[in-house]
Design an enzyme around this catalytic site. Structure first.
Site, PDB file in Angstrom:
ATOM      1  N   LYS A  87       6.915  19.163  -4.029  1.00  0.00           N
ATOM      2  CA  LYS A  87       7.504  19.518  -2.523  1.00  0.00           C
ATOM      3  C   LYS A  87       8.574  20.461  -2.585  1.00  0.00           C
ATOM      4  O   LYS A  87       8.640  21.224  -1.676  1.00  0.00           O
ATOM      5  CB  LYS A  87       7.614  18.088  -1.796  1.00  0.00           C
ATOM      6  CG  LYS A  87       6.187  17.510  -1.582  1.00  0.00           C
ATOM      7  CD  LYS A  87       6.552  15.918  -1.071  1.00  0.00           C
ATOM      8  CE  LYS A  87       5.149  15.073  -0.764  1.00  0.00           C
ATOM      9  NZ  LYS A  87       5.475  13.651  -0.461  1.00  0.00           N
TER      10      LYS A  87
ATOM     11  N   GLY B 183       0.685  -1.259   0.154  1.00  0.00           N
ATOM     12  CA  GLY B 183      -0.036  -0.058  -0.102  1.00  0.00           C
ATOM     13  C   GLY B 183       0.978   1.132  -0.093  1.00  0.00           C
ATOM     14  O   GLY B 183       0.114   2.521   0.102  1.00  0.00           O
TER      15      GLY B 183
END
Length: 365
Positions: A141, A123
């Site tokens: 970012k 995940g």
């Protein structure tokens, strides 16, 4: 509509993700006189300056600490605690998915595709991992970090970006022999009248803190003229770390409301410094080539590099296939200019003695 038209709602939290409709929701909340807390890196990277200006016009606050590093407090320090510093450089590992993949490749010798599949199974990686593995997420970012550090708008589109999909487990082994780890770094540096802004795999010295950041963890290294070098480290993704930061932003706004404070977002992007072209960047480089195992190969490679003012720092030669008489040559260079290196790579690839140009990785000290 119910939310934006309800005068009893003071704060809107946007956690939709993606650019649209999130950007429109944030804009509507602000123009409705509501404060906004967001973790949306894409919206802030692309439209943050305009949204902050809009918030100032409407006398509301826009906070986005969770947009970089999830639970790591980094944006607030850049705006407040480090405000007395001239920031000279940022080096950051800001994508947990790619860092997990690179850690698996380094520690277990897994091929890229297998390490990626493990990240998906756990995940950590999305079904479509493009944003992570091609450095898009890290570029968003970095745009936010560099804008705050250097007080100038840095657009994600101006940031050079290279992903991790072409890396080979051999590169991690050879890099370690040379004293380096391989990380996907987001790098921003002020260099006189321009800024370096780039995201790419990089060899990082083993004796640095960034080299020890493994798994899904993130780290942001800041260099300031007063504080020297600081490293902010922690979980860069996940529900609980993100919750920590989002709720902290909500509490900051709530306290201001309760104390009847006047909220005026600080807009200090008052400089206009261009991002330097990648061709002009000067750094060290790691080459890996598959070559014919015969006399004169190193001399020919050295000749091409020398013609482009690229000096060799170290060489590793490994026998690859005795039957086919091929060898693997790894070269570490002294600082050189990107444009010259790319030209040299093209010429090396065309040499009859070079079977394949295996890797080109920049080195970041």
């Amino acid at each position: 509509d119910e939310i934006f038209n309800d005068p009893a709602i003071d704060i809107v939290i946007e956690l939709v993700g993606g650019e649209q409709p999130a950007a429109d929701y944030i804009r509507r909340a602000i123009t409705s006189g509501k404060h906004v807390v967001t973790a949306n890196k894409e919206v802030i990277a692309k439209s943050g300056y305009r949204l902050l200006s809009l918030a100032a016009q409407h006398g509301v606050d826009l906070r986005y600490e969770a947009s970089v590093g999830a639970g790591i407090p980094i944006l607030s320090p850049l705006q407040q605690e480090l405000a007395a510093n001239e920031i000279s450089a940022i080096r950051a590992i800001v994508n947990g998915t790619t860092n997990y993949i690179l850690t698996k490749m380094a520690r277990e010798g897994l091929p890229y595709a297998q390490a990626l599949q493990q990240a998906k199974d756990l995940g950590y990686a999305e079904p479509d991992p493009t944003n992570d593995v091609e450095g898009i997420d890290a570029a968003y970012k970095l745009a936010i970090l560099a804008s705050l550090a250097f007080h100038t708008p840095v657009k994600p589109s101006a940031i050079f970006r290279e992903g991790i999909s072409r890396l080979d487990p051999k590169d991690f082994t050879y890099a370690h022999e040379l004293g380096y780890a391989v990380k996907l770094l987001a790098i921003a540096k002020e260099r006189g009248d321009s800024i370096e802004a780039r995201v790419h795999p990089a060899l990082t010295p083993l004796d640095t803190q960034l080299a020890t950041v493994d798994g899904v963890f993130n780290a942001v290294q800041i260099e300031g003229d007063l504080v020297g070098q600081l490293v902010f480290y922690g979980r860069g993704a996940g529900g609980r770390p993100t919750t920590s930061t989002v709720v902290a932003d909500v509490l900051t706004i709530a306290r201001s409301i309760a104390l009847e404070g006047i909220i005026k977002p600080r807009i200090e992007l008052n400089r206009r410094i261009p991002v330097a072209p990648m061709d002009d960047i000067r750094t060290r480089y790691y080459f890996r080539l598959s070559v014919s195992d015969q006399p004169g190969v190193l001399a020919e490679i050295g000749r091409v590099l020398g013609q482009h003012h690229i000096s060799i720092s170290a060489v590793i030669q490994k026998e690859l296939d005795p039957a086919a008489q091929t060898a693997q040559i790894v070269i570490l260079t002294h600082p050189a200019v990107e444009k010259s290196v790319q030209t040299a790579v093209s010429e090396l690839s065309a040499l009859p003695l070079v079977n394949k140009m295996g890797a080109l990785i920049r080195v970041e000290h």
